[in-house]
Design a protein around this motif. Structure first.
Motif, short mmCIF file in Angstrom:
data_model
loop_
_atom_site.label_atom_id
_atom_site.label_comp_id
_atom_site.label_asym_id
_atom_site.label_seq_id
_atom_site.Cartn_x
_atom_site.Cartn_y
_atom_site.Cartn_z
N UNK A 4 0.81 -1.31 -0.23
CA UNK A 4 -0.13 -0.14 -0.01
C UNK A 4 0.82 1.01 0.00
N UNK A 5 2.17 1.10 0.04
CA UNK A 5 3.20 2.22 0.08
C UNK A 5 3.23 3.08 1.49
N UNK A 6 3.14 2.42 2.24
CA UNK A 6 2.86 2.78 3.88
C UNK A 6 4.41 2.06 4.49
N UNK A 7 4.97 3.11 5.22
CA UNK A 7 6.29 2.73 5.81
C UNK A 7 5.85 1.91 7.08
N UNK A 8 6.63 1.04 7.20
CA UNK A 8 6.57 -0.17 8.32
C UNK A 8 7.75 -0.15 9.27
N UNK A 9 7.67 -0.05 10.36
CA UNK A 9 8.52 -0.38 11.50
C UNK A 9 8.41 -1.59 12.27
#
Length: 208
Positions: free
Chosen positions: A47-52
């Motif tokens: 979805x083009x969302x940054x994850x940590x």
């Protein structure tokens, strides 16, 4: 989950649901999900969302969207606890996940349309009465994490009305000598939060 033709795989959980129902401000938005941590990361990346992977060993991945963070955690149950830390295993059972949480008001879930799910069956009732009630046996919940003693008083100071739950008070008193086993940092953080409530004197008297 009862009432759904297809069981949802991700739901809002905890403080965001609790505070929305109380018509109070929401600061943190957490999501509980049946997806495994690796699947969460894959879906966020797609979805083009940054994850940590902030707490991936415990199933938690932080999503960063428009400079805001959202914690997404896989459903889980405790395998082993020692009063400070917990070893967990992942599950797809919403009730099992609810059983490991601290207070019934924190077990409430909501879908994207605002439908509420109360897995323990008593979360909404306790919230409406503004009673801070441990999930299941209070002594058992406290033995899993002794910080819950201080959390109980903080939550009562912020959300509670009337007299504190008697069973909870008895369990807190019975395990009070275990607080010293916690790290000084955790104790300090929780006490500072208690002192920051509008009128801490009442709850401090109860604690003493």
């Amino acid at each position: 989950i009862g009432g759904y033709e297809t069981e949802p795989q991700s739901l809002f959980v905890g403080g965001a649901v609790r505070n929305t129902l109380l018509q109070e401000s929401v600061t943190d938005i957490d999501v509980a999900t049946q997806f495994m941590p690796e699947e969460i990361i894959q879906k966020l990346d797609h979805a083009g969302i940054k994850s940590i992977p902030t707490g991936i060993e415990h199933g938690t991945v932080t999503a960063v969207l428009d400079k805001k963070t959202f914690e997404i955690t896989t459903l889980r149950h405790d395998v082993k606890t020692d009063g400070r830390h917990a070893d967990v295993a992942f599950t797809n059972d919403w009730l099992e996940d609810a059983k490991r949480r601290d207070f019934t008001m924190n077990t409430l879930l909501a879908d994207i349309s605002g439908n509420i799910y109360d897995p323990t069956g008593v979360g909404v009732k306790g919230l409406e009465a503004r009673q801070v009630i441990f999930v299941g046996n209070p002594a058992t919940r406290i033995a899993e994490d002794y910080l819950r003693i201080l959390r109980f008083f903080r939550f009562f100071a912020v959300y509670g009305e009337g007299e504190p739950d008697g069973a909870a008070l008895a369990a807190c008193s019975g395990a009070a000598d275990k607080i010293i086993e916690l790290s000084r940092e955790r104790i300090t953080q929780e006490l500072l939060k208690i002192l920051a409530v509008p009128n801490p004197c009442n709850v401090l008297e109860i604690m003493l």
